[in-house]
Design an enzyme around this catalytic site. Structure first.
Site, PDB file in Angstrom:
ATOM      1  N   SER A   1       0.826  -1.213   0.000  1.00  0.00           N
ATOM      2  CA  SER A   1       0.000   0.000   0.000  1.00  0.00           C
ATOM      3  C   SER A   1       0.857   1.258   0.000  1.00  0.00           C
ATOM      4  O   SER A   1       0.497   2.250  -0.628  1.00  0.00           O
ATOM      5  CB  SER A   1      -0.954  -0.005   1.192  1.00  0.00           C
ATOM      6  OG  SER A   1      -0.252  -0.085   2.410  1.00  0.00           O
ATOM      7  N   GLU A   2       2.007   1.229   0.712  1.00  0.00           N
ATOM      8  CA  GLU A   2       2.930   2.371   0.672  1.00  0.00           C
ATOM      9  C   GLU A   2       4.377   1.917   0.747  1.00  0.00           C
ATOM     10  O   GLU A   2       4.693   0.932   1.432  1.00  0.00           O
ATOM     11  CB  GLU A   2       2.669   3.355   1.837  1.00  0.00           C
ATOM     12  CG  GLU A   2       1.684   4.457   1.514  1.00  0.00           C
ATOM     13  CD  GLU A   2       0.256   3.971   1.646  1.00  0.00           C
ATOM     14  OE1 GLU A   2      -0.627   4.538   0.967  1.00  0.00           O
ATOM     15  OE2 GLU A   2       0.029   3.028   2.418  1.00  0.00           O
ATOM     16  N   THR A   3       5.216   2.663   0.036  1.00  0.00           N
ATOM     17  CA  THR A   3       6.660   2.590   0.196  1.00  0.00           C
ATOM     18  C   THR A   3       7.124   3.963   0.647  1.00  0.00           C
ATOM     19  O   THR A   3       6.793   4.978   0.018  1.00  0.00           O
ATOM     20  CB  THR A   3       7.360   2.193  -1.110  1.00  0.00           C
ATOM     21  OG1 THR A   3       6.958   0.868  -1.485  1.00  0.00           O
ATOM     22  CG2 THR A   3       8.876   2.221  -0.946  1.00  0.00           C
TER      23      THR A   3
ATOM     24  N   HIS B   1       0.950   4.650   8.811  1.00  0.00           N
ATOM     25  CA  HIS B   1       1.656   3.408   9.121  1.00  0.00           C
ATOM     26  C   HIS B   1       3.061   3.382   8.541  1.00  0.00           C
ATOM     27  O   HIS B   1       3.985   2.827   9.153  1.00  0.00           O
ATOM     28  CB  HIS B   1       0.841   2.182   8.678  1.00  0.00           C
ATOM     29  CG  HIS B   1       0.969   1.818   7.239  1.00  0.00           C
ATOM     30  ND1 HIS B   1       0.283   2.450   6.230  1.00  0.00           N
ATOM     31  CD2 HIS B   1       1.717   0.855   6.630  1.00  0.00           C
ATOM     32  CE1 HIS B   1       0.592   1.890   5.066  1.00  0.00           C
ATOM     33  NE2 HIS B   1       1.457   0.919   5.289  1.00  0.00           N
TER      34      HIS B   1
END
Length: 261
Positions: free
Chosen positions: A45-47, A73
């Site tokens: 979902s995120e880097t 997060h």
């Protein structure tokens, strides 16, 4: 060129829970295209990418599709990488981001606490588009600067939702947040963001920018205990502080490695 990479489960007591984020420490910024390609390859979902600038760190977040302006997060995951793997010993980490300065404290028990902006919500009309997308009509619908939030009567209503990904992706906003009073927590939520290539986000720190002030006002207290009722699940300790909120949880490292470019 080789880059270090860490995968961290945030808002988790153990691996395979909470929300996974990739973290890539940098000495200097890469091109936007290269960072976007790394995020797309990671398919999380995120880097997060950060660069040290004296006493603080510049921090940016990418979904597999685009850069976003706040991610809770992955901010926690970045602080965890600094504290657990890079010898950072100061009591607080200061990140400079597109959403301003974010502060992350780590206590002796390994709990991370983040200070992030509050995004109060305003009530809007419940539409048939939202009802069809979620498969169940919410009691009320709200919006803030980035997301929409649907209120349901019970935790089981939220857990039982089976949204239509295609219809949800046609709605306005980055995330569609669904929330209700909790049974063992003050409130529960689920967060859908198909426009970011991740249909249901496991635990979404930024969603609590709107959830915390909403439930603090509704319940009449500022200290709250929340649960994101995704398949992986995650618990979040929350504190309402006016134009800021604090969210706290734990983080664990799942994987360390290197990227070869």
């Amino acid at each position: 060129m080789k880059l270090d990479i860490f995968q961290v489960d945030a808002f988790a007591e153990r691996v395979f829970h909470g929300n996974p984020a990739a973290v890539v420490p940098l000495y200097e910024w890469l091109s936007d295209d290269l960072m976007q390609n790394i995020a797309r390859e990671n398919n999380l979902s995120e880097t997060a990418f950060f660069v040290r600038k004296g006493e603080y760190f510049e921090l940016r977040w990418f979904t597999p599709e685009f850069e976003i302006d706040l991610c809770g997060h992955a901010t926690m995951a970045s602080a965890h990488v600094l504290c657990a793997h890079m010898g950072y010993e100061d009591p607080a980490v200061v990140f400079v981001t597109k959403s301003g300065r974010l502060f992350v404290d780590r206590d002796e028990d390994g709990m991370y606490s983040m200070d992030i902006p509050a995004w109060p919500v305003k009530e809007i009309q419940v539409t048939e588009r939202v009802t069809k997308a979620l498969g169940a009509r919410p009691e009320a619908l709200y919006a803030n600067r980035r997301d929409m939030m649907a209120l349901y009567a019970s935790e089981q209503d939220v857990r039982g939702l089976k949204p239509d990904a295609q219809l949800v992706s046609q709605l306005d906003g980055v995330c569609l947040i669904c929330t209700a009073p909790g049974e063992d927590h003050d409130f529960v939520s689920r967060v859908f963001s198909p426009g970011a290539s991740i249909f249901e986000d496991p635990v979404t720190g930024s969603a609590h920018c709107g959830l915390v002030p909403f439930w603090a006002e509704r319940l009449g207290r500022d200290s709250l205990y929340a649960h994101q009722a995704s398949e992986r699940g995650g618990d979040i300790r929350c504190e309402n502080a006016g134009d800021r909120i604090k969210i706290a949880g734990r983080a664990v490292t799942y994987m360390t490695g290197s990227i070869t470019l």
